[in-house]
Design an enzyme around this catalytic site. Structure first.
Site, PDB file in Angstrom:
ATOM      1  N   ARG A   1      -4.802  -5.437 -12.648  1.00 57.86           N
ATOM      2  CA  ARG A   1      -4.354  -5.541 -12.354  1.00 57.86           C
ATOM      3  C   ARG A   1      -3.062  -5.793 -13.034  1.00 57.86           C
ATOM      4  NH1 ARG A   1      -1.910  -9.341  -8.871  1.00 57.86           N
ATOM      5  NH2 ARG A   1      -2.802  -7.406  -7.002  1.00 57.86           N
TER       6      ARG A   1
ATOM      7  N   GLU B   1      -2.328  -0.294  -5.694  1.00 59.58           N
ATOM      8  CA  GLU B   1      -1.217  -0.727  -4.980  1.00 59.58           C
ATOM      9  C   GLU B   1       0.226  -1.169  -6.137  1.00 59.58           C
ATOM     10  OE1 GLU B   1      -3.027  -3.892  -3.106  1.00 59.58           O
ATOM     11  OE2 GLU B   1      -4.585  -2.880  -2.036  1.00 59.58           O
TER      12      GLU B   1
ATOM     13  N   ARG C   1     -10.882  -6.355 -12.549  1.00 55.74           N
ATOM     14  CA  ARG C   1     -11.557  -7.553 -11.807  1.00 55.74           C
ATOM     15  C   ARG C   1     -13.227  -6.066 -11.129  1.00 55.74           C
ATOM     16  NH1 ARG C   1      -5.844  -7.482  -8.348  1.00 55.74           N
ATOM     17  NH2 ARG C   1      -6.374  -5.397  -9.261  1.00 55.74           N
TER      18      ARG C   1
ATOM     19  N   ASP D   1      -1.625  -1.924  -9.291  1.00 50.84           N
ATOM     20  CA  ASP D   1      -2.961  -1.839  -9.784  1.00 50.84           C
ATOM     21  C   ASP D   1      -3.374  -0.527  -9.472  1.00 50.84           C
ATOM     22  OD1 ASP D   1      -3.389  -4.725  -8.476  1.00 50.84           O
ATOM     23  OD2 ASP D   1      -4.166  -4.144  -6.936  1.00 50.84           O
TER      24      ASP D   1
ATOM     25  N   LYS E   1      -8.381   1.855   4.451  1.00 52.86           N
ATOM     26  CA  LYS E   1      -8.345   0.506   4.198  1.00 52.86           C
ATOM     27  C   LYS E   1      -6.680  -0.088   5.552  1.00 52.86           C
ATOM     28  CE  LYS E   1      -6.042   1.313  -0.293  1.00 52.86           C
ATOM     29  NZ  LYS E   1      -6.635   0.788  -1.794  1.00 52.86           N
TER      30      LYS E   1
ATOM     31  N   ARG F   1     -15.670  -3.161  -3.935  1.00 54.66           N
ATOM     32  CA  ARG F   1     -13.865  -3.828  -4.166  1.00 54.66           C
ATOM     33  C   ARG F   1     -14.295  -5.219  -5.100  1.00 54.66           C
ATOM     34  NH1 ARG F   1     -14.085  -7.714   1.624  1.00 54.66           N
ATOM     35  NH2 ARG F   1     -15.794  -7.804   0.633  1.00 54.66           N
TER      36      ARG F   1
ATOM     37  N   LYS G   1       1.205  -0.744   0.307  1.00 49.20           N
ATOM     38  CA  LYS G   1      -0.146   0.014  -0.121  1.00 49.20           C
ATOM     39  C   LYS G   1       1.005   1.107  -0.305  1.00 49.20           C
ATOM     40  CE  LYS G   1      -3.944  -2.727   0.689  1.00 49.20           C
ATOM     41  NZ  LYS G   1      -2.941  -3.845   1.254  1.00 49.20           N
TER      42      LYS G   1
ATOM     43  N   ASN H   1       2.167  -4.328  -5.962  1.00 52.30           N
ATOM     44  CA  ASN H   1       2.056  -5.804  -4.946  1.00 52.30           C
ATOM     45  C   ASN H   1       3.730  -6.654  -6.047  1.00 52.30           C
ATOM     46  OD1 ASN H   1      -0.756  -6.319  -4.227  1.00 52.30           O
ATOM     47  ND2 ASN H   1      -1.407  -5.433  -5.963  1.00 52.30           N
TER      48      ASN H   1
END
Length: 316
Positions: free
Chosen positions: A209, A280, A224, A272, A159, A232, A124, A282
């Protein structure tokens, strides 16, 4: 090559979508020896990092997909490559694991992603290094700052910094309903640092993603898309994954971050992006390999194993 995967138990893999499974199978097809172990299997004694490691043999059956030899205590420096694929939570046990892998590197192991780089890039918080690509973002544990941010931006997302799969994500709209309770829950009454971001309406089109391998983006993302009124898009939260070509903005973000992150030892990254905004970075165990390949034909796992082979060859 001898390739060892530090992963969660193989028996838990959902082979129809698991990216680590796709990596393993691709490596096996090329004749590489594939091994697996869990974080609990590692130890350091007299300064030497070892693990109880089992060689994996593939059956060709996606349901009953492997046979494992009896685990053997092995010096991790004996492997040509170790792939860190343990899922979060990124807790202190995870951090201890990176310490052991970092010591193994000094003893000859080649670890991907680099343990220190994983540790230095909270998935994050890392976006704050690239604020030109993010929506307005606040990282704090202070209630007054959070309330001021929400008042300024109206519609916000809150979050935790150590979650995955969309766990613990809340949306608060302009009326501020339940903001106090959410702050108390996520910060533990001010003990834990969280992230707050201005809500991005483009989430309805999907949380994309974008996979970046050796500094270069895969040309397709997996969007997504949230379902049933969710905010979400995570697949673990019921989102539907739709592969699509990268947009011009997607390429801009990926091409800007890719070389920087690769130079830091991050061979595989999952960016993301919602709309035009990075949300994000990842680095622990990026996924979506199989969904992108199944829907577009792009060989993500093969591209990744190509990168592993090239990285090992370059280090010799």
């Amino acid at each position: 090559m001898k390739i060892a995967f530090l992963a969660d138990p193989l028996s838990t893999f959902k082979t129809y979508k698991d990216s680590t499974y796709a990596m393993m199978v691709e490596a096996g097809k090329r004749g590489h020896e594939v091994y697996a172990f869990q974080q609990k299997d590692m130890a350091v004694e007299q300064g030497v990092v070892t693990a109880r490691v089992a060689r994996i043999h593939f059956t060709g059956d996606s349901q009953d997909w492997y046979r494992a030899d009896e685990p053997a205590e092995t010096n991790l420096g004996e492997f040509d490559a170790i792939l860190q694929r343990k899922d979060p939570p990124f807790d202190m046990e995870y951090v201890y694991g990176t310490y052991l892998l970092e010591l193994a590197e000094k003893q000859g192991a080649k670890v991907f992603n680099k343990p220190s780089a994983i540790r230095d890039h909270n998935e994050k918080v890392a976006i704050t290094q690239f604020s030109e690509f993010t929506s307005p973002t606040l990282v704090t544990s202070d209630e007054a700052r959070i309330r001021a941010f929400q008042k300024q931006h109206g519609d916000v997302i809150l979050k935790p910094l150590d979650g995955m799969g969309g766990a613990g994500i809340f949306r608060v709209t302009a009326d501020g309903m339940n903001l106090g309770s959410i702050i108390e829950t996520l910060t533990g009454n001010g003990k834990y640092t969280i992230m707050v971001q201005r809500y991005i309406p483009d989430i309805v089109k999907g949380d994309k993603r974008i996979l970046v391998i050796a500094g270069k983006p895969v040309p397709f993302s997996l969007a997504r898309i949230p379902q049933n009124g969710e905010v979400r898009g995570n697949l673990a939260a019921g989102g539907i994954g739709v592969a699509q070509p990268l947009t011009e903005r997607d390429f801009e973000i990926a091409n800007a971050l890719g070389p920087i992150l690769a130079a830091r030892g991050l061979l595989l990254v999952g960016l993301d992006v919602i709309g035009d905004h990075l949300t994000e970075v990842n680095v622990t165990s990026p996924t979506c390999f199989q969904e992108i390949t199944q829907q577009t034909g792009f060989p993500v796992a093969a591209t990744f194993i190509d990168a592993i082979e090239a990285a090992v060859a370059a280090s010799e």
